[in-house]
Motif scaffolding. Structure first.
Motif, PDB file in Angstrom:
ATOM      1  N   HIS A  22      42.169  20.092  12.968  1.00 34.30           N
ATOM      2  CA  HIS A  22      41.534  20.437  14.240  1.00 34.30           C
ATOM      3  C   HIS A  22      42.347  21.509  14.950  1.00 34.30           C
ATOM      4  O   HIS A  22      43.582  21.509  14.909  1.00 34.30           O
ATOM      5  CB  HIS A  22      41.402  19.190  15.125  1.00 34.30           C
ATOM      6  N   VAL A  23      41.651  22.404  15.603  1.00 39.37           N
ATOM      7  CA  VAL A  23      42.287  23.549  16.256  1.00 39.37           C
ATOM      8  C   VAL A  23      43.278  23.124  17.351  1.00 39.37           C
ATOM      9  O   VAL A  23      44.237  23.846  17.626  1.00 39.37           O
ATOM     10  CB  VAL A  23      41.210  24.521  16.802  1.00 39.37           C
ATOM     11  N   LEU A  24      43.091  21.953  17.951  1.00 41.89           N
ATOM     12  CA  LEU A  24      43.984  21.510  19.020  1.00 41.89           C
ATOM     13  C   LEU A  24      45.216  20.753  18.516  1.00 41.89           C
ATOM     14  O   LEU A  24      46.089  20.412  19.307  1.00 41.89           O
ATOM     15  CB  LEU A  24      43.213  20.631  20.011  1.00 41.89           C
ATOM     16  N   LYS A  42      39.760  30.388  11.414  1.00 44.17           N
ATOM     17  CA  LYS A  42      39.877  29.554  12.613  1.00 44.17           C
ATOM     18  C   LYS A  42      38.591  29.699  13.413  1.00 44.17           C
ATOM     19  O   LYS A  42      38.111  30.813  13.605  1.00 44.17           O
ATOM     20  CB  LYS A  42      41.091  30.037  13.420  1.00 44.17           C
ATOM     21  N   ASP A  43      38.029  28.577  13.861  1.00 43.11           N
ATOM     22  CA  ASP A  43      36.861  28.643  14.731  1.00 43.11           C
ATOM     23  C   ASP A  43      37.098  27.756  15.950  1.00 43.11           C
ATOM     24  O   ASP A  43      38.237  27.413  16.242  1.00 43.11           O
ATOM     25  CB  ASP A  43      35.575  28.303  13.976  1.00 43.11           C
ATOM     26  N   ASP A  44      36.047  27.370  16.631  1.00 48.03           N
ATOM     27  CA  ASP A  44      36.193  26.600  17.872  1.00 48.03           C
ATOM     28  C   ASP A  44      36.758  25.204  17.660  1.00 48.03           C
ATOM     29  O   ASP A  44      37.327  24.628  18.585  1.00 48.03           O
ATOM     30  CB  ASP A  44      34.845  26.484  18.584  1.00 48.03           C
ATOM     31  N   THR A  45      36.595  24.641  16.459  1.00 44.40           N
ATOM     32  CA  THR A  45      37.019  23.260  16.245  1.00 44.40           C
ATOM     33  C   THR A  45      38.005  23.050  15.112  1.00 44.40           C
ATOM     34  O   THR A  45      38.679  22.039  15.074  1.00 44.40           O
ATOM     35  CB  THR A  45      35.805  22.351  15.979  1.00 44.40           C
ATOM     36  N   LYS A  46      38.083  23.971  14.167  1.00 39.20           N
ATOM     37  CA  LYS A  46      38.963  23.720  13.021  1.00 39.20           C
ATOM     38  C   LYS A  46      39.734  24.961  12.578  1.00 39.20           C
ATOM     39  O   LYS A  46      39.341  26.086  12.862  1.00 39.20           O
ATOM     40  CB  LYS A  46      38.189  23.134  11.846  1.00 39.20           C
TER      41      LYS A  46
END
Length: 53
Positions: A22-24, A42-46
Motif C-alpha cells: 500500500h502506498v501509505l 505507483k498509483d493512488d493505493t499501491k
C-alpha cells in the motif's frame, strides 16, 4: 526475513514479477528498497516493486 518478503523472493526466483504494498506503508517501502527492490509503478493505493538486478 518476514514471511511476505520471503514469499516475494521465492516468487521472483521462480519467474514471478514482483511485489506490491500500500502506498501509505512507508516503512514497508523503505524496507523493500533496503533489501534491493525498486519501485516500478505507483498509483493512488499501491506501489509495485521488482527486485533490482
Amino acid at each position: 526475513m518476514s514471511g511476505a518478503i520471503l514469499l516475494a523472493e521465492l516468487a521472483r526466483a521462480n519467474g514471478g514479477h514482483g511485489i506490491a504494498t500500500h502506498v501509505l506503508l512507508n516503512e514497508n517501502i523503505a524496507l523493500y528498497q533496503h533489501l534491493g527492490w525498486e519501485i516500478t509503478r505507483k498509483d493512488d493505493t499501491k506501489v509495485l516493486m521488482k527486485k533490482a538486478t
